[in-house]
Scaffold this motif. Structure first.
Motif, PDB file in Angstrom:
ATOM      1  N   ALA A  31      50.598  55.834 -28.660  1.00 12.25           N
ATOM      2  CA  ALA A  31      50.339  53.976 -28.342  1.00 12.25           C
ATOM      3  C   ALA A  31      52.476  54.720 -27.539  1.00 12.25           C
ATOM      4  CB  ALA A  31      50.658  53.448 -28.473  1.00 12.25           C
ATOM      5  N   ILE A  32      52.937  53.753 -27.335  1.00 11.31           N
ATOM      6  CA  ILE A  32      53.725  53.641 -26.644  1.00 11.31           C
ATOM      7  C   ILE A  32      54.763  52.192 -26.611  1.00 11.31           C
ATOM      8  CG2 ILE A  32      55.215  55.730 -25.715  1.00 11.31           C
ATOM      9  CD1 ILE A  32      54.868  54.453 -22.475  1.00 11.31           C
ATOM     10  N   VAL A  41      57.462  59.701 -21.726  1.00  8.67           N
ATOM     11  CA  VAL A  41      56.439  61.237 -21.760  1.00  8.67           C
ATOM     12  C   VAL A  41      57.613  62.268 -22.368  1.00  8.67           C
ATOM     13  CG1 VAL A  41      55.974  63.135 -20.320  1.00  8.67           C
ATOM     14  CG2 VAL A  41      56.221  60.631 -19.294  1.00  8.67           C
ATOM     15  N   ASP A  42      58.537  62.520 -23.063  1.00 10.57           N
ATOM     16  CA  ASP A  42      58.539  63.544 -23.552  1.00 10.57           C
ATOM     17  C   ASP A  42      57.882  63.755 -25.397  1.00 10.57           C
ATOM     18  OD1 ASP A  42      60.011  65.142 -21.902  1.00 10.57           O
ATOM     19  OD2 ASP A  42      61.843  64.402 -22.616  1.00 10.57           O
ATOM     20  N   ALA A  43      58.115  61.616 -25.388  1.00  7.89           N
ATOM     21  CA  ALA A  43      57.681  61.697 -27.222  1.00  7.89           C
ATOM     22  C   ALA A  43      56.107  61.552 -27.138  1.00  7.89           C
ATOM     23  CB  ALA A  43      57.941  60.153 -27.159  1.00  7.89           C
ATOM     24  N   VAL A  44      55.007  61.823 -26.009  1.00  8.93           N
ATOM     25  CA  VAL A  44      54.169  61.738 -25.507  1.00  8.93           C
ATOM     26  C   VAL A  44      53.639  63.079 -26.089  1.00  8.93           C
ATOM     27  CG1 VAL A  44      51.927  61.031 -25.174  1.00  8.93           C
ATOM     28  CG2 VAL A  44      53.291  59.576 -24.717  1.00  8.93           C
ATOM     29  N   GLN A  96      51.234  61.205 -13.128  1.00  5.68           N
ATOM     30  CA  GLN A  96      51.829  62.444 -12.927  1.00  5.68           C
ATOM     31  C   GLN A  96      52.145  64.146 -14.190  1.00  5.68           C
ATOM     32  OE1 GLN A  96      55.856  60.856 -11.228  1.00  5.68           O
ATOM     33  NE2 GLN A  96      54.613  60.579  -9.530  1.00  5.68           N
ATOM     34  N   ALA A  97      52.096  62.960 -15.223  1.00  9.09           N
ATOM     35  CA  ALA A  97      51.657  64.767 -16.701  1.00  9.09           C
ATOM     36  C   ALA A  97      51.267  64.775 -16.893  1.00  9.09           C
ATOM     37  CB  ALA A  97      53.117  64.587 -17.543  1.00  9.09           C
ATOM     38  N   GLY A  98      49.879  63.978 -16.013  1.00  7.72           N
ATOM     39  CA  GLY A  98      48.873  64.427 -17.549  1.00  7.72           C
ATOM     40  C   GLY A  98      47.920  63.753 -18.447  1.00  7.72           C
ATOM     41  N   LEU A  99      48.724  62.703 -18.543  1.00  6.56           N
ATOM     42  CA  LEU A  99      49.162  62.431 -20.066  1.00  6.56           C
ATOM     43  C   LEU A  99      48.965  61.444 -20.276  1.00  6.56           C
ATOM     44  CD1 LEU A  99      52.211  63.782 -21.700  1.00  6.56           C
ATOM     45  CD2 LEU A  99      50.574  64.536 -22.150  1.00  6.56           C
ATOM     46  N   ARG A 100      48.899  60.341 -18.884  1.00  4.40           N
ATOM     47  CA  ARG A 100      47.983  59.150 -19.667  1.00  4.40           C
ATOM     48  C   ARG A 100      46.760  58.660 -20.303  1.00  4.40           C
ATOM     49  NH1 ARG A 100      48.096  54.500 -20.759  1.00  4.40           N
ATOM     50  NH2 ARG A 100      47.519  52.601 -19.259  1.00  4.40           N
ATOM     51  N   VAL A 141      54.390  54.581 -16.210  1.00  4.83           N
ATOM     52  CA  VAL A 141      53.187  54.631 -16.266  1.00  4.83           C
ATOM     53  C   VAL A 141      53.057  55.834 -15.202  1.00  4.83           C
ATOM     54  CG1 VAL A 141      50.415  53.438 -15.544  1.00  4.83           C
ATOM     55  CG2 VAL A 141      52.482  52.534 -16.902  1.00  4.83           C
ATOM     56  N   GLN A 142      53.396  55.873 -14.005  1.00  2.00           N
ATOM     57  CA  GLN A 142      53.443  56.740 -13.156  1.00  2.00           C
ATOM     58  C   GLN A 142      53.484  57.860 -14.351  1.00  2.00           C
ATOM     59  OE1 GLN A 142      56.056  55.354  -9.636  1.00  2.00           O
ATOM     60  NE2 GLN A 142      54.645  53.300  -9.717  1.00  2.00           N
ATOM     61  N   THR A 143      54.885  57.854 -14.440  1.00  4.16           N
ATOM     62  CA  THR A 143      55.224  59.415 -14.328  1.00  4.16           C
ATOM     63  C   THR A 143      54.593  59.629 -15.855  1.00  4.16           C
ATOM     64  OG1 THR A 143      57.122  58.065 -14.420  1.00  4.16           O
ATOM     65  CG2 THR A 143      57.403  60.587 -15.548  1.00  4.16           C
TER      66      THR A 143
END
Lengths: 215, 223
Positions: free
Chosen positions: A140-141, A130-133, A163-167, A158-160
């Motif tokens: 992409a990851i 998530v931090d990388a995004v 939750q972070a609104g980054l998906r 994927v869930q995280t």
């Protein structure tokens, strides 16, 4: 004009590719043309040979290494002229798992395919993806797991991201011996690759080619 | 528990190439040269060791009951997709080739030699299998002297066995003396280690649970 470079890539001759790139640059051929008409078509041919079963993983890795050798020569010249950005992908072996040979090979081929690779290493918790995004702006990851016990970390990641609104900002690729397309679908990943060359092809399909030649 | 030093013997080029992704390479191909170099280098880095422990065991309706006294082990499910008959003992084992080869693989990547890393890693896998074969040969010889037949080895994560069975294997091999550790995610460290169980019995049948296995997913069936 580019056939010798094309052939050297297909044969995986890293030293030859490097020499040819230097020679042709000195002859006044643009780095962009060398990439677009020599290196990239060479790698495309390698991909085709792999898909057709004529080439095997070691061939692809040799060609990827040759591509990287060529890019060492061309990259500084491209960065000055290439108006388009390279796609950036973060790769990691998920938390609890230390198998990283597959992830490393994918990283090397991704770099050869023109992607900018952020290697997060092994035993990577969801938060680091998530931090990388969030912090490194990856498009992409790519997650790798070699154990059925560590696969659930992919779902958690994927869930995280959700939750972070980054998906919505990132494509998610998964791979590894126990992973399947079905599992990728179940956890809401964008794609599954069964081997390193397919991972590069998938990433290109999802993100666009790593390096786009300037026309 | 006995601790054995185990030489993997000659490592098969064909098997190394198969595990590295396959391929047919002419003898003069640069890849063939890398394979030979990786085998020589890898062999020198293999530190094969193994240990094992034997318990009486018997068939039950749905698995194999291990008589391990105070260890109180859960029955093992039948490996593969068929029932084994005539089990009288179970030998739990673990082998490893140590850390040296893994470190060298990491170094190859750092030195931007992915082809060398790929083949050296494959050499490690072939060597670990060879070391496990050596240990099971020792177990089989001892069993034969007592009149027992020996099954092929079964490992957690294969043969229809859950990886969770690793917990049982490592409980009975606690303090295994060869330095193999199990993480919470059931990963063995060093990674090139193999654990498992061999079944013994005077009328054991079948000897190879892989033989009748219909699993479409297993890439390592040894029948």
């Amino acid at each position: 004009m580019f056939q010798d470079l094309f052939q050297a890539i297909v044969k995986g001759e890293a030293a030859q590719v490097k020499t040819l790139c230097k020679q042709k640059v000195a002859d006044g051929i643009s780095a962009n043309d060398l990439l677009a008409q020599g290196l990239l078509p060479g790698m495309e041919e390698v991909g085709r040979l792999f898909k057709d079963g004529e080439y095997f993983l070691p061939h692809v890795i040799m060609s990827g290494k040759a591509m990287e050798a060529g890019m060492e020569v061309l990259r500084p010249l491209l960065s000055a002229s290439d108006a388009r950005q390279r796609a950036r992908i973060a790769l990691g072996t998920v938390q609890g798992d230390l198998h990283d040979i597959g992830k490393n090979l994918v990283g090397m081929l991704m770099a050869g395919g023109g992607f900018e690779v952020v290697d997060l290493g092994r035993d990577v918790p969801p938060e680091r993806f998530v931090d990388a995004v969030r912090e490194q702006g990856v498009q992409a990851i790519g997650m790798s797991a070699l154990l059925t016990t560590t696969m659930p970390v992919m779902a958690k990641t994927v869930q995280t991201l959700n939750q972070a609104g980054l998906r919505g900002r990132v494509k998610v690729l998964v791979g590894g011996a126990p992973v399947s397309q079905r599992y990728a679908d179940e956890i809401g990943a964008d794609g599954f690759a069964s081997d390193a060359p397919s991972a590069v092809e998938l990433a290109k399909r999802l993100c666009g080619t790593g390096i786009l030649p300037v026309s | 528990m006995p601790i054995l030093n185990l030489d993997p013997g000659k490592l098969s080029e064909t098997e190394v190439i198969r595990l590295a992704g396959g391929g047919v390479f002419p003898p003069d191909s640069p890849i063939q040269t890398v394979v030979k170099r990786a085998i020589t280098k890898g062999h020198a880095l293999v530190e094969g060791t193994g240990t094992y422990v034997k318990f009486p065991a018997e068939n039950t309706h749905d698995g194999i009951l291990i008589h391990a006294g105070a260890l109180n082990i859960d029955p093992l499910p039948f490996p593969g997709t068929t029932r084994i008959y005539g089990v009288e003992a179970a030998v739990f084992f673990v082998v490893t080739i140590g850390h040296a080869l893994e470190r060298e693989v990491d170094l190859c990547f750092l030195q931007r030699d992915p082809v060398g890393a790929l083949f050296l890693d494959a050499v490690g896998s072939v060597a670990a299998e060879a070391v496990a074969d050596r240990l099971t040969s020792v177990i089989a010889s001892e069993a034969e002297a007592l009149g027992f037949r020996t099954s092929s080895r079964c490992s957690p994560g294969y043969c229809n066995w859950s990886l969770e069975i690793q917990k049982t294997v490592f409980r009975v091999l606690d303090g295994n003396g060869i330095g193999v550790e199990l993480t919470d995610s059931m990963l063995m460290i060093p990674r090139k280690s193999i654990s498992g169980v061999v079944f013994l019995g005077k009328n054991l049948n079948p000897l190879n649970p892989c033989k009748n296995c219909k699993s479409p997913d297993c890439k390592d069936r040894r029948s």
